[in-house]
Design an enzyme around this catalytic site. Structure first.
Site, mmCIF file in Angstrom:
data_model
loop_
_atom_site.group_PDB
_atom_site.id
_atom_site.type_symbol
_atom_site.label_atom_id
_atom_site.label_comp_id
_atom_site.label_asym_id
_atom_site.label_seq_id
_atom_site.Cartn_x
_atom_site.Cartn_y
_atom_site.Cartn_z
ATOM 1 N N GLU A 101 73.005 16.478 81.543
ATOM 2 C CA GLU A 101 73.946 15.592 82.247
ATOM 3 C C GLU A 101 73.103 14.503 82.891
ATOM 4 O O GLU A 101 72.453 14.741 83.915
ATOM 5 C CB GLU A 101 74.723 16.391 83.315
ATOM 6 N N CYS A 120 76.617 9.569 89.587
ATOM 7 C CA CYS A 120 76.323 9.287 88.180
ATOM 8 C C CYS A 120 77.461 8.479 87.551
ATOM 9 O O CYS A 120 77.236 7.651 86.681
ATOM 10 C CB CYS A 120 76.075 10.571 87.423
HETATM 11 P P1 NAD Z 1 65.338 13.592 88.332
HETATM 12 O O1 NAD Z 1 65.357 13.598 86.850
HETATM 13 O O2 NAD Z 1 64.227 12.878 89.012
HETATM 14 O O3 NAD Z 1 65.290 15.079 88.912
HETATM 15 C C1 NAD Z 1 66.299 16.026 88.633
HETATM 16 C C2 NAD Z 1 65.715 17.407 88.729
HETATM 17 O O4 NAD Z 1 64.761 17.583 87.687
HETATM 18 C C3 NAD Z 1 64.975 17.716 90.031
HETATM 19 O O5 NAD Z 1 65.302 19.030 90.420
HETATM 20 C C4 NAD Z 1 63.508 17.613 89.620
HETATM 21 O O6 NAD Z 1 62.622 18.364 90.400
HETATM 22 C C5 NAD Z 1 63.552 18.136 88.201
HETATM 23 N N1 NAD Z 1 62.447 17.716 87.334
HETATM 24 C C6 NAD Z 1 61.740 16.553 87.387
HETATM 25 N N2 NAD Z 1 60.845 16.524 86.369
HETATM 26 C C7 NAD Z 1 60.992 17.675 85.659
HETATM 27 C C8 NAD Z 1 60.387 18.206 84.485
HETATM 28 N N3 NAD Z 1 59.428 17.544 83.837
HETATM 29 N N4 NAD Z 1 60.830 19.399 84.032
HETATM 30 C C9 NAD Z 1 61.823 20.070 84.660
HETATM 31 N N5 NAD Z 1 62.426 19.618 85.780
HETATM 32 C C10 NAD Z 1 62.024 18.437 86.276
HETATM 33 O O7 NAD Z 1 66.760 13.052 88.772
HETATM 34 P P2 NAD Z 1 67.271 12.766 90.228
HETATM 35 O O8 NAD Z 1 66.595 11.511 90.709
HETATM 36 O O9 NAD Z 1 67.197 13.989 91.058
HETATM 37 O O10 NAD Z 1 68.826 12.472 89.984
HETATM 38 C C11 NAD Z 1 69.343 11.197 89.793
HETATM 39 C C12 NAD Z 1 69.735 11.023 88.349
HETATM 40 O O11 NAD Z 1 70.618 12.068 87.975
HETATM 41 C C13 NAD Z 1 70.521 9.738 88.114
HETATM 42 O O12 NAD Z 1 70.073 9.131 86.930
HETATM 43 C C14 NAD Z 1 71.950 10.219 87.942
HETATM 44 O O13 NAD Z 1 72.774 9.366 87.183
HETATM 45 C C15 NAD Z 1 71.753 11.543 87.292
HETATM 46 N N6 NAD Z 1 72.913 12.386 87.528
HETATM 47 C C16 NAD Z 1 73.716 12.687 86.468
HETATM 48 C C17 NAD Z 1 74.853 13.449 86.668
HETATM 49 C C18 NAD Z 1 75.770 13.805 85.524
HETATM 50 O O14 NAD Z 1 76.609 14.677 85.721
HETATM 51 N N7 NAD Z 1 75.665 13.174 84.377
HETATM 52 C C19 NAD Z 1 75.168 13.906 87.951
HETATM 53 C C20 NAD Z 1 74.330 13.576 88.992
HETATM 54 C C21 NAD Z 1 73.194 12.821 88.774
#
Ligand code: NAD
Length: 505
Positions: A230, A264
């Site tokens: 997502e 998002c």
């Molecule tokens: P992010 O990708 O930086 O982090 C998300 C999660 O992934 C965190 O828990 C982080 O620690 C973990 N993570 C980071 N690198 C990783 C790796 N290499 N392997 C495994 N886990 C890892 O995202 P964010 O900044 O926390 O969230 C914002 C983004 O999320 C925005 O782009 C937003 O649009 C998206 N988002 C999407 C939805 C949806 O339902 N489509 C909902 C909410 C947010």
């Protein structure tokens, strides 16, 4: 190592929390796999009794939970209550209602050439599921997939975002409502997320950025681990001349500025038909002027959650102004108060596709508005993005709304509404294009967390089957069979007699 929690609104230190050592990843999976046997052995109804208790505790603690979320994210307490606590409670209730029938064997049709047999789909848990969640809705976006995964009989390893560790700690506390190791909440950053991805989970549910989603998918692909991703969005609101203008303006303001735009499904671009452009602009400016920013329960908008995101929005606004955008509402970045993370909502016009805000996810309180002439042009502009998460269309002509929705290459759409399609848990939710892979919520939700076994069953009373050996003497019957079942009937009576004698109907 510890994760430090700071209040985004004013930088106050909220606490520090022990990180889960990366070296424990293997042990965490061992515990998870062991607990999964007894969790899966419970009936769906027994598992749901734990989720029901979880929901009741969540509702009993709603104010405390909303306080923790508001302090951690900078969102208002009212927003924390409505979109996080209410959203999580509704997700749980939906799962409790739907899981028993979704987890039962599902009968499907059996065609005539398999007469006498039955067909059904059997579903069972995948095993140990890794759920990685983000900081923008740190509670709801963790609870919702966790509920579906647990109801299906999986055990869960949940890694919440390191940017909101106090919510992570809250989830860890709540995990004690389940038998030991059924829900393990771990605390850490990307390194821990990566270590957990490398430990062969049976399924990964990830919510976050496109770049992290790609890394996870690459890793998962090597071992063919199934995933739901997502990811981000660039949703467009399209407003036609015949729309209820006031409703559309209010929706644009809520859709763009809710949670300071850190949604998002945020409305990141507004397209307005030329004939109502001026009146729409004046209406949204009036609505935006009414908004109150702050921390109290009556405030409409809080602060950004992270300094990183604040700087990203600032850069986008500056880039747009440098390229000739007109600042209709809000301040130019030079006038922002960098001592905190509040961003006054920004409305920009004179938008060009070369501006970063046109193509790159903003995730901030920014509403770029652009005019269009025809439906054709609006559809092309709205689809002009690498993302495909959601969008909305405002018009009083429902057939136009449906036609336009049919042209949108997005996983979700709202008609004369904004954002909320995701809040109806009967609708599957997920993005297309760079916005993700797979769906949860709806019927797909719980089922995504299951292995599906397709079963064709015979009573076993006959000694043989027509298609089994020997072949001798059956060639003409097979020719007849293909013609009669899938082509034009020929010699139907004699065909059916020989077919019945060989394959008891
Ligand atoms: P992010 O990708 O930086 O982090 C998300 C999660 O992934 C965190 O828990 C982080 O620690 C973990 N993570 C980071 N690198 C990783 C790796 N290499 N392997 C495994 N886990 C890892 O995202 P964010 O900044 O926390 O969230 C914002 C983004 O999320 C925005 O782009 C937003 O649009 C998206 N988002 C999407 C939805 C949806 O339902 N489509 C909902 C909410 C947010």
């Amino acid at each position: 190592m510890v994760l430090k929690a700071q209040a985004p609104a004013d930088g106050a230190v909220l606490g520090s929390f022990e990180e889960t050592p990366v070296t424990e990843a293997g042990q965490i999976y061992e515990n998870s796999r062991e607990a999964q046997h007894s969790w899966a052995a419970l009936s769906t109804v027994q598992r749901l009794s734990y989720l029901k208790r979880f929901r009741h505790v969540l509702v009993d603690l709603q104010e405390e939970i909303a306080d923790i979320i508001a302090a951690s994210t900078g969102k208002t307490k009212t927003d924390a209550l409505t979109t996080e606590v209410m959203g999580a409670a509704d997700a749980l209730k939906h799962v409790e209602k739907e899981a028993p029938s979704l987890m039962s064997n599902e009968k499907v049709k059996t065609p005539i050439h398999f007469a006498g047999k039955a067909s059904y789909i059997n579903r069972k848990p995948r095993g140990s599921v890794l759920i990685v969640s983000p900081w923008n809705f740190p509670f709801q976006l963790a609870v919702s997939p966790v509920a579906e995964a647990l109801a299906a009989g999986n055990t869960v390893i949940l890694k919440p975002s390191e940017d909101t560790p106090m919510v992570g700690e809250l989830l860890r506390r709540l995990s004690s409502l389940f038998p030991e190791h059924v829900l393990q909440v771990v605390m850490g950053d990307a390194d821990l997320g990566e270590a957990l991805t490398s430990e062969d989970p049976d399924f990964i549910h990830f919510t976050g950025s496109v770049s992290t989603g790609r890394k996870i998918q690459e890793k998962a692909a090597q071992k063919l681990i199934p995933t739901i991703l997502e990811l981000g969005g660039k949703d467009t609101m399209t407003v036609f001349e015949d729309a209820n203008l006031q409703r559309a303006a209010k929706a644009a303001v809520w859709g763009s500025f809710h949670n300071s735009g850190q949604v998002c499904l945020s409305t990141e671009r507004v397209l307005v038909q030329a004939g109502i452009y001026d009146s729409f602009l004046s209406e949204v400016k009036q609505e935006a002027a009414k908004l109150r920013q702050g921390k109290d329960i009556d405030a409409d908008i809080g602060s950004m959650t992270t300094r990183r995101q604040y700087e990203h929005v600032k850069e986008q606004v500056q880039d747009a102004l440098d390229q000739g955008a007109i600042l209709e509402t809000g301040r130019a970045p030079g006038d922002w108060d960098d001592s905190n993370l509040f961003i006054e909502p920004v409305i920009l016009t004179n938008i060009k596709p070369s501006m970063a805000l046109w193509s790159v996810e903003t995730f901030g309180p920014l509403m770029p508005i652009r005019a269009f002439e025809t439906e054709e042009e609006a559809a092309a502009l709205a689809n002009d993005t690498e993302y495909g998460l959601g969008g909305s269309v405002f018009t009083s002509d429902i057939s136009r709304a449906e036609r336009f929705t049919g042209r949108m290459k997005t996983g979700n759409m709202n008609i004369n509404e904004v954002l909320v399609s995701v809040a109806n848990f009967y609708l599957p939710y997920g993005g297309v294009k760079n916005s993700g892979i797979g769906k949860y919520h709806g019927r797909d939700g719980i089922r995504s967390f299951c292995i599906e076994t397709s079963v064709l069953a015979d009573k076993g009373t006959e000694d043989s089957e027509i298609i089994w050996y020997p072949n001798a003497g059956k060639y003409d019957l097979f020719l007849d069979m293909i013609s009669n079942f899938w082509g034009r009937r020929r010699n139907w009576k004699s065909f059916i007699q020989s077919y019945m004698s060989l394959n008891k109907l």
